[in-house]
Design an enzyme around this catalytic site. Sequence first.
Site, PDB file in Angstrom:
ATOM      1  N   SER A 135      -7.448  -0.431  -2.247  1.00  0.00           N
ATOM      2  CA  SER A 135      -6.173  -0.276  -1.549  1.00  0.00           C
ATOM      3  C   SER A 135      -5.331   0.878  -2.102  1.00  0.00           C
ATOM      4  CB  SER A 135      -5.362  -1.570  -1.600  1.00  0.00           C
ATOM      5  OG  SER A 135      -4.755  -1.726  -2.857  1.00  0.00           O
ATOM      6  N   LYS A 150       0.502  -1.004  -6.973  1.00  0.00           N
ATOM      7  CA  LYS A 150       0.976  -0.580  -5.660  1.00  0.00           C
ATOM      8  C   LYS A 150       2.118   0.439  -5.801  1.00  0.00           C
ATOM      9  CE  LYS A 150      -1.384  -3.295  -2.799  1.00  0.00           C
ATOM     10  NZ  LYS A 150      -2.300  -3.780  -3.815  1.00  0.00           N
TER      11      LYS A 150
END
Length: 297
Positions: free
Chosen positions: A214, A250
């Site tokens: 991701s 993230k």
Amino acid sequence: MKKNYFCENLKYIRSSLNISQKEIANHLKLNPSSYSNYENGRREPGIDALIKISDFLNVEIDMLLTKNLSNNPNFLKDIQNKVSNDINYDEKIKDINLDMCKNILFELENKKRKCLSLINYEIPKKIKEIDNLIKYINLYNDQDVEISEEISSDIINFKPKEKNIEYRSINLIGKVSAGNPCYAFEEILDSFNIPSNLLCPSKDYFILKVKGDSMNKIYSPGELILIESTTLVDNNDIIIAIIDEEATCKKVHFYPNEIALIPQSSNPLHKVQTYKLIDVHISGKVLGKLFDYIKNE
């Protein structure tokens, strides 16, 4: 003989202020079933309970017992703000205490990890260095060494100059998910030497191995990344966040009451994850790839 209006007054005031029996019982530290019996007239309160109720509603005991307050609607205006504010204040205190407990728990976990680091890595490393030094000294003492005074004063001119670089040993402490959060790191897997001049001497650092895709536009799966241990980050920083004792990597963006964790992936399956601020703990800011720091030595 005067009529006892207590149960009628109590029920009238509570229902008019839109407060549940449970809320007012909790605030008064009374058993909810006991409070319900007071309103229904099945039981009369003792003097202690009566004083608590009187103080909370800011109504004299005599008025609660002998006056029909439902015939005096203006009476509610005098106590409405006080009662509502008291109950809301109790709820705020509960939230504050919950935050404090979470922060204390996280600090204790950090101290635990540092102690484990000392026990599992730093102390054994120092013992090994001392053992090697002892072996070297013993080996030197076992040799017959002859030093010529004629050349000893000039021998320094022939000694090659050493590169004077200081290093810091930074621990690799597990894996971090670049997809959904994985179990938070705590095990020390390895360590790497990084030139001290590339790091701030007053800050702590650690290394993680990226897992998942991701963040593959920035970091490949399996790549090692260097993290500064801090909770002070800005919008668009790449961070390590912990949610329910699980860690993830993230890009971050803050909103007034929420925090968004944003993937940087070529895989469209990865979506932005949004959490309440209280549910996310920021453990560090990603500085970059470990390779970029090691190659600069």
